[in-house]
Motif scaffolding. Sequence first.
Motif, PDB file in Angstrom:
ATOM      1  N   TYR B  27      10.625  -0.084  -6.458  1.00 36.64           N
ATOM      2  CA  TYR B  27       9.587  -0.063  -5.639  1.00 36.64           C
ATOM      3  C   TYR B  27       8.656  -1.136  -6.208  1.00 36.64           C
ATOM      4  CZ  TYR B  27      11.337   4.171  -3.062  1.00 36.64           C
ATOM      5  OH  TYR B  27      12.156   4.903  -2.228  1.00 36.64           O
ATOM      6  N   GLY B  29       4.740  -2.135  -6.616  1.00 33.92           N
ATOM      7  CA  GLY B  29       3.278  -1.704  -6.243  1.00 33.92           C
ATOM      8  C   GLY B  29       2.647  -3.077  -6.488  1.00 33.92           C
ATOM      9  N   GLY B  30       1.529  -2.855  -7.391  1.00 36.44           N
ATOM     10  CA  GLY B  30       0.887  -4.113  -7.813  1.00 36.44           C
ATOM     11  C   GLY B  30       1.862  -5.153  -8.733  1.00 36.44           C
ATOM     12  N   GLY B  31       2.669  -4.789  -8.978  1.00 35.64           N
ATOM     13  CA  GLY B  31       3.686  -5.660  -9.865  1.00 35.64           C
ATOM     14  C   GLY B  31       3.322  -5.905 -11.327  1.00 35.64           C
ATOM     15  N   THR B  32       2.156  -5.192 -11.620  1.00 37.78           N
ATOM     16  CA  THR B  32       1.775  -5.660 -13.103  1.00 37.78           C
ATOM     17  C   THR B  32       2.437  -5.556 -14.278  1.00 37.78           C
ATOM     18  OG1 THR B  32       0.059  -3.913 -13.070  1.00 37.78           O
ATOM     19  CG2 THR B  32      -0.738  -5.675 -12.297  1.00 37.78           C
ATOM     20  N   ASN B  33       3.196  -4.459 -14.112  1.00 34.57           N
ATOM     21  CA  ASN B  33       4.355  -3.955 -14.912  1.00 34.57           C
ATOM     22  C   ASN B  33       5.725  -4.454 -14.511  1.00 34.57           C
ATOM     23  OD1 ASN B  33       5.636  -0.924 -16.480  1.00 34.57           O
ATOM     24  ND2 ASN B  33       4.967  -2.782 -17.381  1.00 34.57           N
ATOM     25  N   LEU B  34       6.027  -4.327 -13.404  1.00 28.47           N
ATOM     26  CA  LEU B  34       7.461  -4.321 -13.045  1.00 28.47           C
ATOM     27  C   LEU B  34       7.621  -6.094 -13.113  1.00 28.47           C
ATOM     28  CD1 LEU B  34      10.182  -3.635 -11.876  1.00 28.47           C
ATOM     29  CD2 LEU B  34       9.100  -3.543  -9.675  1.00 28.47           C
ATOM     30  N   THR B 107      -1.520  -0.029  -8.559  1.00 26.77           N
ATOM     31  CA  THR B 107      -1.794   1.094  -7.616  1.00 26.77           C
ATOM     32  C   THR B 107      -1.659   2.464  -8.370  1.00 26.77           C
ATOM     33  OG1 THR B 107       0.744   1.110  -7.531  1.00 26.77           O
ATOM     34  CG2 THR B 107      -0.387  -0.161  -5.799  1.00 26.77           C
ATOM     35  N   ASP B 163      -3.663   5.115 -19.400  1.00 30.89           N
ATOM     36  CA  ASP B 163      -4.816   6.194 -19.735  1.00 30.89           C
ATOM     37  C   ASP B 163      -4.827   7.071 -18.210  1.00 30.89           C
ATOM     38  OD1 ASP B 163      -6.188   5.181 -22.061  1.00 30.89           O
ATOM     39  OD2 ASP B 163      -6.123   2.971 -20.720  1.00 30.89           O
TER      40      ASP B 163
HETATM   41  C1  LIG Z   1      -2.587  -7.016 -20.160  1.00 28.36           C
HETATM   42  C2  LIG Z   1      -2.153  -5.617 -19.599  1.00 28.36           C
HETATM   43  C3  LIG Z   1      -3.090  -4.630 -19.966  1.00 28.36           C
HETATM   44  C4  LIG Z   1      -2.924  -3.067 -19.695  1.00 28.36           C
HETATM   45  N1  LIG Z   1      -3.622  -2.347 -20.332  1.00 28.36           N
HETATM   46  C5  LIG Z   1      -3.554  -1.177 -19.967  1.00 28.36           C
HETATM   47  C6  LIG Z   1      -4.477  -0.034 -20.412  1.00 28.36           C
HETATM   48  O1  LIG Z   1      -5.151  -0.238 -21.228  1.00 28.36           O
HETATM   49  N2  LIG Z   1      -4.127   1.155 -19.936  1.00 28.36           N
HETATM   50  C7  LIG Z   1      -3.422   1.231 -19.006  1.00 28.36           C
HETATM   51  O2  LIG Z   1      -3.217   2.810 -18.581  1.00 28.36           O
HETATM   52  N3  LIG Z   1      -2.610   0.534 -18.481  1.00 28.36           N
HETATM   53  C8  LIG Z   1      -2.820  -0.657 -18.663  1.00 28.36           C
HETATM   54  N4  LIG Z   1      -1.771  -1.541 -18.220  1.00 28.36           N
HETATM   55  C9  LIG Z   1      -0.705  -1.296 -17.521  1.00 28.36           C
HETATM   56  C10 LIG Z   1      -1.322  -1.276 -15.889  1.00 28.36           C
HETATM   57  O3  LIG Z   1      -2.384  -0.145 -15.898  1.00 28.36           O
HETATM   58  C11 LIG Z   1       0.023  -0.982 -15.378  1.00 28.36           C
HETATM   59  O4  LIG Z   1       0.756  -2.138 -15.242  1.00 28.36           O
HETATM   60  C12 LIG Z   1      -0.213  -0.727 -13.664  1.00 28.36           C
HETATM   61  O5  LIG Z   1      -1.129   0.609 -13.557  1.00 28.36           O
HETATM   62  C13 LIG Z   1       0.863  -0.542 -12.814  1.00 28.36           C
HETATM   63  O6  LIG Z   1       0.831  -0.492 -11.587  1.00 28.36           O
HETATM   64  P1  LIG Z   1       1.562  -1.577 -10.599  1.00 28.36           P
HETATM   65  O7  LIG Z   1       0.901  -1.038  -8.962  1.00 28.36           O
HETATM   66  O8  LIG Z   1       0.983  -2.765 -10.827  1.00 28.36           O
HETATM   67  O9  LIG Z   1       3.051  -1.257 -10.741  1.00 28.36           O
HETATM   68  P2  LIG Z   1       4.292  -1.977 -10.662  1.00 28.36           P
HETATM   69  O10 LIG Z   1       4.266  -2.931 -11.879  1.00 28.36           O
HETATM   70  O11 LIG Z   1       4.254  -2.495  -9.225  1.00 28.36           O
HETATM   71  O12 LIG Z   1       5.406  -0.834 -10.814  1.00 28.36           O
HETATM   72  C14 LIG Z   1       5.622  -0.071 -12.016  1.00 28.36           C
HETATM   73  C15 LIG Z   1       6.795   0.964 -11.780  1.00 28.36           C
HETATM   74  O13 LIG Z   1       6.396   1.930 -10.902  1.00 28.36           O
HETATM   75  C16 LIG Z   1       7.305   2.103  -9.974  1.00 28.36           C
HETATM   76  N5  LIG Z   1       6.647   2.193  -8.832  1.00 28.36           N
HETATM   77  C17 LIG Z   1       5.381   1.763  -8.195  1.00 28.36           C
HETATM   78  N6  LIG Z   1       4.866   2.207  -7.239  1.00 28.36           N
HETATM   79  C18 LIG Z   1       5.687   3.409  -6.742  1.00 28.36           C
HETATM   80  C19 LIG Z   1       5.669   4.553  -6.110  1.00 28.36           C
HETATM   81  N7  LIG Z   1       4.765   4.617  -5.183  1.00 28.36           N
HETATM   82  N8  LIG Z   1       6.747   5.413  -6.161  1.00 28.36           N
HETATM   83  C20 LIG Z   1       7.644   5.288  -7.092  1.00 28.36           C
HETATM   84  N9  LIG Z   1       7.802   4.137  -7.988  1.00 28.36           N
HETATM   85  C21 LIG Z   1       6.899   3.367  -8.022  1.00 28.36           C
HETATM   86  C22 LIG Z   1       8.014   0.398  -9.778  1.00 28.36           C
HETATM   87  O14 LIG Z   1       9.157   0.300  -9.115  1.00 28.36           O
HETATM   88  C23 LIG Z   1       7.996   0.298 -11.258  1.00 28.36           C
HETATM   89  O15 LIG Z   1       9.026   0.745 -11.964  1.00 28.36           O
HETATM   90  C24 LIG Z   1      -1.967  -3.005 -18.760  1.00 28.36           C
HETATM   91  C25 LIG Z   1      -1.344  -3.898 -18.332  1.00 28.36           C
HETATM   92  C26 LIG Z   1      -1.423  -5.218 -18.514  1.00 28.36           C
HETATM   93  C27 LIG Z   1      -0.438  -6.502 -17.966  1.00 28.36           C
END
Ligand SMILES: Cc1cc2nc3c(=O)[nH]c(=O)nc-3n(C[C@H](O)[C@H](O)[C@H](O)COP(=O)(O)OP(=O)(O)OC[C@H]3O[C@@H](n4cnc5c(N)ncnc54)[C@H](O)[C@@H]3O)c2cc1C
Lengths: 169, 330
Positions: B27, B29-34, B107, B163
């Motif tokens: 899946y 979401g925002g892609g910020t980790n994936l 997300t 967090d």
């Molecule tokens: C430079 C940097 C600094 C950061 N600092 C912090 C920090 O200080 N504290 C902190 O908590 N976080 C921090 N983050 C992490 C950030 O919070 C996460 O990357 C973000 O919350 C992930 O959300 P996303 O929607 O982008 O997830 P995605 O990258 O889209 O997905 C992450 C994972 O979740 C899965 N997924 C997504 N949505 C669903 C769903 N609905 N159901 C099942 N699986 C799902 C995906 O398949 C993937 O495996 C940081 C990230 C970066 C790049």
Amino acid sequence: MRFTINGQAVEASVDLRTSLLDLLRDHLHLYGTKKGCNQGACGACTVLVDGNRINSCLALAVQYQDRAVTTVEGLAGEHGLHPLQQAFIEHDGFQCGYCTPGQLCSAIGMAAEAERGVPSAVTADLSAGPVVLDHDELRERMSGNLCRCGAYNGIVEAITQTLVTGAAE
Amino acid sequence: MRAFSYARAEDASAAVRLAGASARARYLGGGTNLVDLMRETVEQPDALVDVTALPAAIEARSDGSILIGAGASNTAVAADLAVRTRFPALARAILAGASGQIRNMATVGGNILQRTRCTYFYDDASRCNKRAPGAGCDAIDGFNRIHAILGASPACVATHPSDMCVALAALDATVHLQGHGGSRTMRLVDLHRLPGGRPHVETELQRDELITAVELPALPFAAGSTYRKVRDRASYAFALVSVAAALDVGPDGTVRDVRLALGGVAHKPWRASIAEAALRGRPATADSFRDAADAELADAAGLRHNAFKIDLARRTVAATLEGLAGGDRT
Ligand SMILES: Cc1cc2nc3c(=O)[nH]c(=O)nc-3n(C[C@H](O)[C@H](O)[C@H](O)COP(=O)(O)OP(=O)(O)OC[C@H]3O[C@@H](n4cnc5c(N)ncnc54)[C@H](O)[C@@H]3O)c2cc1C
Ligand code: FES
Ligand code: FES
């Protein structure tokens, strides 16, 4: 894929792996937006999507189809530079300028967030009330934009002068 | 990055169906980790199912609970007035994480399932049991300053970096799930696993199981809850140690109830049940808070570079609770 970029409808046919940043730079030749870290850690790639600031390096272009993207190239109007751009010049808000496009877009998105009442980690009272963008608030809200040249004081001054309501002109 | 297909899901059932059609779907979401992990080839999905069009509503119910759609952005949750007044620890935890840009993209679902920031996990030239089961762990004898002090195993000492999840763990949040076998709910504290011998299995989720929402049950004294994060720089850094806490002190000065969770210390958001049990009925004093923190950390084990976290966690727990007891914002 279709996008609206700086008000213009744009079509591009790119590999699904293309980030929004690479789409802008490599395919649309909009080189204003910069690639610093390519991993979300520096903010150089910040653009506005429907008015919200994001890191275009972590955004897959395909996910932003049909959205309105604003880059630094889209900030200036018919009558010249955006007031924030002008203020960056006046307050020495940059040296090398590499982080500047990201700083500008980020600041504009940040001001809109504050206007909507989005709190920050340093907001003392979460319960409500308008956000007052003082020095600490600005530093915290802009912490996603690094400046290797350390032009932070000028950046804060330029933002304060331009985007903080009630700040002295 | 390996090639993948892309599809945007219009609803949860469609998302699960789309994911089921591929061998290694993820899946998006925002892609910020994936996206980051795909670039590093740590993640190699063959299909991305975009779930950002899924419900993002934040529903503040009259019974005091809140239901948050998994598609809600981190910014939207932290900005929501009901979240801010009923569960300030959640708003503060989100605001303490990442940057404004990343919180706009991220997300709720993605934040919960973000993966560890262990540098050996990211670096495919290193050994990592989480990335390559059975390969070994280079963190245990490596530079392990950010690693776990609680619940680690000889196979893995990584921490969960979120967090937001620390606040959700403290606040008894429930996660709504939908998968091939139907829908179910799970307590957030049961969702993530400790590493044991299988650190690559990070959650109790089934294949393609989708997070559709997060529910915060009513907890009146959470209106005074808070989140405190200790890190290497004042903003835009992951936690070394963090604490989410809510404290209910009776008129006689004893602890009526308490919620406590720790971040940065374990493979999962760490609900501090031992400290909570030690506190209930005790006087809300600095001594009680220190004793409770000591009890929670009694089994903590440090590695070469992270032993400082044990004392840091103790002191942060005690200071956070003192702040709440004194009515201070911490
Ligand atoms: C430079 C940097 C600094 C950061 N600092 C912090 C920090 O200080 N504290 C902190 O908590 N976080 C921090 N983050 C992490 C950030 O919070 C996460 O990357 C973000 O919350 C992930 O959300 P996303 O929607 O982008 O997830 P995605 O990258 O889209 O997905 C992450 C994972 O979740 C899965 N997924 C997504 N949505 C669903 C769903 N609905 N159901 C099942 N699986 C799902 C995906 O398949 C993937 O495996 C940081 C990230 C970066 C790049
Ligand atoms: S290039 Fe996107 S944050 Fe650094
Ligand atoms: S002006 Fe050089 S990096 Fe900011």
